[in-house]
Design an enzyme around this catalytic site. Structure first.
Site, short mmCIF file in Angstrom:
data_model
loop_
_atom_site.label_atom_id
_atom_site.label_comp_id
_atom_site.label_asym_id
_atom_site.label_seq_id
_atom_site.Cartn_x
_atom_site.Cartn_y
_atom_site.Cartn_z
N ASP A 371 21.30 3.06 -1.59
CA ASP A 371 20.68 1.76 -1.88
C ASP A 371 21.58 0.59 -1.44
O ASP A 371 22.81 0.70 -1.45
CB ASP A 371 20.47 1.71 -3.40
CG ASP A 371 19.41 0.71 -3.80
OD1 ASP A 371 18.97 -0.05 -2.95
OD2 ASP A 371 19.03 0.72 -4.99
N ARG A 447 12.86 -0.80 -14.10
CA ARG A 447 14.02 -1.11 -13.25
C ARG A 447 13.75 -2.37 -12.41
O ARG A 447 13.98 -2.40 -11.21
CB ARG A 447 14.37 0.06 -12.33
CG ARG A 447 15.85 0.04 -11.94
CD ARG A 447 16.15 0.93 -10.77
NE ARG A 447 17.59 0.96 -10.51
CZ ARG A 447 18.12 1.37 -9.40
NH1 ARG A 447 17.37 1.78 -8.40
NH2 ARG A 447 19.41 1.37 -9.23
N ASP A 482 13.52 7.70 -2.65
CA ASP A 482 13.71 7.52 -4.08
C ASP A 482 12.45 6.94 -4.73
O ASP A 482 11.58 6.38 -4.04
CB ASP A 482 14.90 6.57 -4.30
CG ASP A 482 15.62 6.80 -5.61
OD1 ASP A 482 15.05 7.47 -6.48
OD2 ASP A 482 16.75 6.31 -5.76
N MET A 483 12.34 7.04 -6.03
CA MET A 483 11.18 6.51 -6.77
C MET A 483 11.65 6.34 -8.21
O MET A 483 11.80 7.32 -8.92
CB MET A 483 10.06 7.54 -6.67
CG MET A 483 8.69 7.10 -7.09
SD MET A 483 8.48 7.16 -8.87
CE MET A 483 6.74 7.21 -9.01
N ASN A 484 11.91 5.07 -8.60
CA ASN A 484 12.68 4.87 -9.82
C ASN A 484 11.95 4.29 -11.01
O ASN A 484 12.58 3.66 -11.87
CB ASN A 484 13.90 4.01 -9.50
CG ASN A 484 14.95 4.80 -8.76
OD1 ASN A 484 15.36 5.86 -9.22
ND2 ASN A 484 15.35 4.33 -7.61
N ASP A 550 20.67 12.51 -11.71
CA ASP A 550 21.73 11.52 -11.57
C ASP A 550 22.96 11.95 -12.36
O ASP A 550 24.01 11.33 -12.26
CB ASP A 550 21.26 10.16 -12.10
CG ASP A 550 20.42 9.42 -11.06
OD1 ASP A 550 20.32 9.90 -9.93
OD2 ASP A 550 19.86 8.36 -11.40
C1 DGJ Z 1 18.48 6.45 -8.34
C2 DGJ Z 1 19.05 7.65 -7.66
O1 DGJ Z 1 18.86 8.79 -8.44
C3 DGJ Z 1 20.52 7.42 -7.34
O2 DGJ Z 1 21.08 8.56 -6.77
C4 DGJ Z 1 20.61 6.25 -6.42
O3 DGJ Z 1 20.01 6.54 -5.19
C5 DGJ Z 1 19.95 5.04 -7.05
N1 DGJ Z 1 18.61 5.32 -7.48
C6 DGJ Z 1 19.93 3.87 -6.10
O4 DGJ Z 1 19.26 2.79 -6.58
#
Ligand code: DGJ
Length: 796
Positions: A371, A447, A482-484, A550
């Site tokens: 990121d 987030r 990614d997908m947060n 993570d």
């Molecule tokens: C969540 C991911 O699990 C991390 O490894 C990292 O890529 C962050 N997002 C970056 O925002």
């Protein structure tokens, strides 16, 4: 035993689905229902009278399907599919508002087709198999009153003891219907005092194994977050009461789907167990107009008579061969360094290249820029959606940066979060309508971000173009997708039926992934959702590996990776060595243990190499050399959970298909005083073959002995002082080394290891096993000549 083929046989309206070690049998009843007869150990194709559930008595208070047949009550039968409102009071796999406005359905058998190979492609990802690997059976059912037809599609994968199933509904009536629930699989089995094993979890605590005895009533595993989620993974198994890791009957289930899933196991008062899995009916509604079709995702089931471990290995092999994209099947995954835990958002090109140079010196093969590289992405409140490189951070742009890495011998990988948008982004300023929100309602953030509306074609086109352009702009060999956040405020202005939102979102995601990555098959895709929030077979069809969690604390990872290993192979798990003390648990662990846990997966490093001592770097170099030598084994070998945590120890093993090489790891979670004698328990070696088992070199950092160093030091040293810290940078003590030569049968009888440290002093003959210590052992087949060499201490 009969030959391998055909895999599907129909005799007297009875269907026999035969894999290498299992049989799945059902038949058409006199009223046209599909009655499940048997699923278990492989049986010859013969009349099934002795197997089937008997109907010789009438049950009180039951609703009869036919007055002429007083024992035919759907409630008391084992079925392959059940309608609704026709006397079966267990949960139905379908809830459909039929053309007559009722929810009553009754599907009866019409005909069948058998085809070589796997089911034809559809908009959902499916397992892949060619004609000599699998065969497909399509059973056509129809509700003759409503003119709704249902296809039950079975695909039999011979070698893996796997059968996949899905359901396709076609509206042949003249009215539109509404599907509220359509399971991919329904299966009724007589109870065998089943225990259900499933995975629950949370962010940084994914894949936690849980076991439940089946109660009367219903057990549900589900997700409602819009992704398969870390809360309850779609995979689960049912094991007979006496089943262990190595023996007993086990049925495994999973779903090729990344959205809201639902699995229910219901035990009836007659001790019949109904298993269902599919799209979560919660909030789901799908309109099927005249002539239209609705397809469920594909469910995967396996049977093993070799315990939970046998079931796991069936799934592992199946996923490696039939789920993972062809280009990456059995292909080595590179050792990577990821920038995230070193820099987060705060970096410049100099720092990145400095990290890359050191990584390359250590033998790392791929540099992943996580990121922060684009738009105004200097923190997590801005920039998502704007995939223009940030020139302050990477002045020359991605291509020259990637070339610099390539010149160091590193491949280049890049992070994206394409499904999301920050309100503080150019994309949002230009296209606020691209974000998921409900008119008149303030959308919720997760987030600091909103979700892009993947149900919309223009949004999908935008993502495909944006990501595709970046990928074509530089030599990029790897993408982290990614997908947060979870999805909320589900609404799209273009949908007539908002109940379709979640499923259309996932279909949109699959379309995007297909359009970006099918034309670029060599790019290694690692999907991620705040770690393992979307760890499922649907994503694995596109991304051969997934960022497992993570949480990179090795002790936590033992549980997370071991849990996921019940259903997913090691090749699918991204596993990194990070800094100690660990940033989430504050636990201090040795570099050796961090590597020993991470090497059972796709190895990476995610820590500031500048902060490592020369000793650490030398150790990492050796780790990577060892990993590369054993890589095929550690990524694609057969995995055994030899011992689980109950005694404070965990043992894992991988072994090659030809049984010539194996790696065994012993992890100590918590040390006990006056430790007992430890044994290794390798498995599946060739009994008569001779092997050498030898421990992988471990260095002992002197600082961890604290004040105890004074027992061997000529001068008094303060355990917290600068002298010890400095010495620790340059010196280490050799760990205990062990080598044994023996036949497979002898090794499998248990390898007695040298004594563990018990407070009486240090020597090279004592295994230093404090909290969180571990060792790995390499096992290699040898011939007589090698054995002689070994006596001179030269074997390798
Ligand atoms: C969540 C991911 O699990 C991390 O490894 C990292 O890529 C962050 N997002 C970056 O925002």
């Amino acid at each position: 035993m009969e030959g391998d083929r055909p895999l599907i046989i129909c005799k007297d309206k009875t269907f026999y689905l035969q894999t290498k070690n299992s049989s799945y049998i059902f038949r058409v009843t006199e009223h046209g229902h599909l009655e499940h007869i048997f699923y278990g150990t492989r049986l010859p194709v013969q009349p099934v009278d002795s197997l089937c559930l008997k109907r010789t008595a009438v049950y009180g208070s039951s609703v009869l399907y036919s007055q002429e047949d007083p024992t035919y009550c759907l409630d008391n039968m084992t079925l392959e599919w059940s309608g609704s409102g026709r006397g079966d009071y267990r949960h139905s796999p379908a809830e459909i508002r039929m053309p007559d406005g009722t929810f009553v359905s009754d599907f009866a058998y019409k005909h069948y087709v058998i085809k070589d190979g796997c089911p034809e492609n559809c908009e959902l990802p499916l397992a892949r198999g060619v004609a000599d690997e699998c065969q497909t059976l399509i059973i056509d059912l129809e509700d003759p009153i409503a003119r709704i037809s249902l296809q039950l599609v079975y695909c039999v994968y011979m070698a893996n003891d796997v059968i996949t199933r899905r359901t396709i509904l076609t509206n042949k009536s003249h009215k539109e219907i509404e599907v509220r629930k359509l399971m991919s699989l329904m299966l009724d089995l007589p109870d065998q005092r089943f225990r259900m094993t499933s995975l629950h979890g949370a962010w940084i605590r994914e894949g936690q194994r849980q076991e439940t005895r089946l109660p009367y009533g219903i057990l549900v595993l589900e997700s409602t977050t819009g992704a398969s989620s870390n809360r309850q993974n779609p995979a689960f198994c049912l094991a007979t009461e006496d089943a262990t890791e190595d023996s007993g009957h086990v049925y495994g289930f999973n779903l090729v789907y990344s959205g809201n899933h639902y699995s229910a196991v219901q035990k009836s008062e007659q001790n019949l167990v109904r298993i269902m899995t599919g799209i979560n009916p919660s909030g789901f509604s799908w309109t099927v107009k005249m002539g239209e079709v609705f397809s469920s995702p594909e469910a995967v089931l396996t049977f093993s008579s070799c315990g939970i471990g046998g079931m796991s290995r069936n799934f592992h092999d199946f996923i490696n061969r039939h789920i993972v994209a062809p280009y990456w099947q059995g292909r080595n995954r590179p050792v990577l360094i990821n920038s995230w835990e070193t820099f987060m958002f705060d970096y410049n090109q100099r720092g990145l290249l400095n990290l890359a140079r050191q990584a390359s010196d250590l033998g790392i093969e791929l540099f992943v820029l996580d990121d922060g590289w684009f738009g105004q992405r200097d923190h997590d409140k801005a920039g998502l959606g704007d995939y223009e490189v940030n020139r302050k951070k990477i002045p020359g742009g991605l291509k020259p940066f990637a070339e610099k890495l390539n010149n160091m011998g590193l491949q280049f990988g890049l992070w994206f979060e394409p499904e999301m948008i920050n309100q503080d982004s150019d994309l949002y300023r230009t296209h606020p309508d691209f974000a998921v929100k409900i008119p008149g309602r303030k959308p919720l953030l997760g987030r600091n971000q909103l979700v892009l509306d993947l149900t919309r074609e223009d949004v999908r086109d935008y993502i495909v173009t944006q990501v595709g352009d970046v990928l074509d702009s530089a030599p990029i060999s790897y993408v982290k997708w990614d997908m947060n956040r979870h999805i909320s405020d589900m609404y799209s202005p273009l949908l007539e039926n908002q109940g379709e939102f979640f499923h259309r979102y996932i279909l949109g995601l699959y379309e995007i992934l297909k359009r970006i990555f099918l034309p670029r098959p060599e790019i290694l895709l690692e999907s991620c959702s705040s770690g393992g929030n979307r760890f499922d077979l649907g994503m694995l069809c596109f991304s051969p590996q997934i960022w497992t969690s993570d949480n990179t604390d090795p002790i936590e990872r033992l549980r997370i990776q071991e849990g996921l290993s019940l259903f997913y192979p090691l090749s699918t798990m991204g596993a990194h060595v990070s800094a100690s003390p660990h940033q989430q648990t504050l636990r201090t662990t040795s570099l050796a243990t961090r590597f020993n846990a991470a090497c059972f997966g796709c190895l990476g490093y995610e820590l500031n190499l500048d902060q490592l001592s020369k000793q650490d770097k030398q150790e990492i170099k050796k780790q990577i050399e060892c990993y590369k030598e054993q890589r095929a084994l550690l990524q694609f070998g057969s995995f055994y959970r030899l011992r689980s945590d109950r005694t404070g120890q965990i043992q894992w093993q991988v072994i090659s298909a030809d049984k010539k090489n194996a790696v065994v790891a012993l992890f100590q979670t918590v040390a006990s005083s006056a430790p007992a004698f430890d044994r290794l328990y390798p498995q599946s070696l060739e009994p008569d073959q001779t092997y050498v088992l030898k421990s992988f070199e471990r260095k002992l950092r002197i600082r961890r002995f604290g004040g105890l160093v004074n027992h061997i030091s000529p001068v008094k040293i303060h355990p917290e002082g600068v002298v010890l810290r400095l010495a620790d940078q340059f010196y280490s003590l050799p760990g205990c080394h062990e080598t044994y030569t023996a036949t497979g049968s002898q090794l499998m009888a248990g390898v007695m290891l040298k004594n563990a440290f018990n407070g009486t002093g240090y020597s090279e003959q004592i295994r230093m096993m404090g909290d969180f210590d571990s060792d790995i052992y390499l096992i290699k087949e040898v011939n007589e000549h090698d054995t002689k060499e070994k006596d001179d201490g030269k074997i390798d």
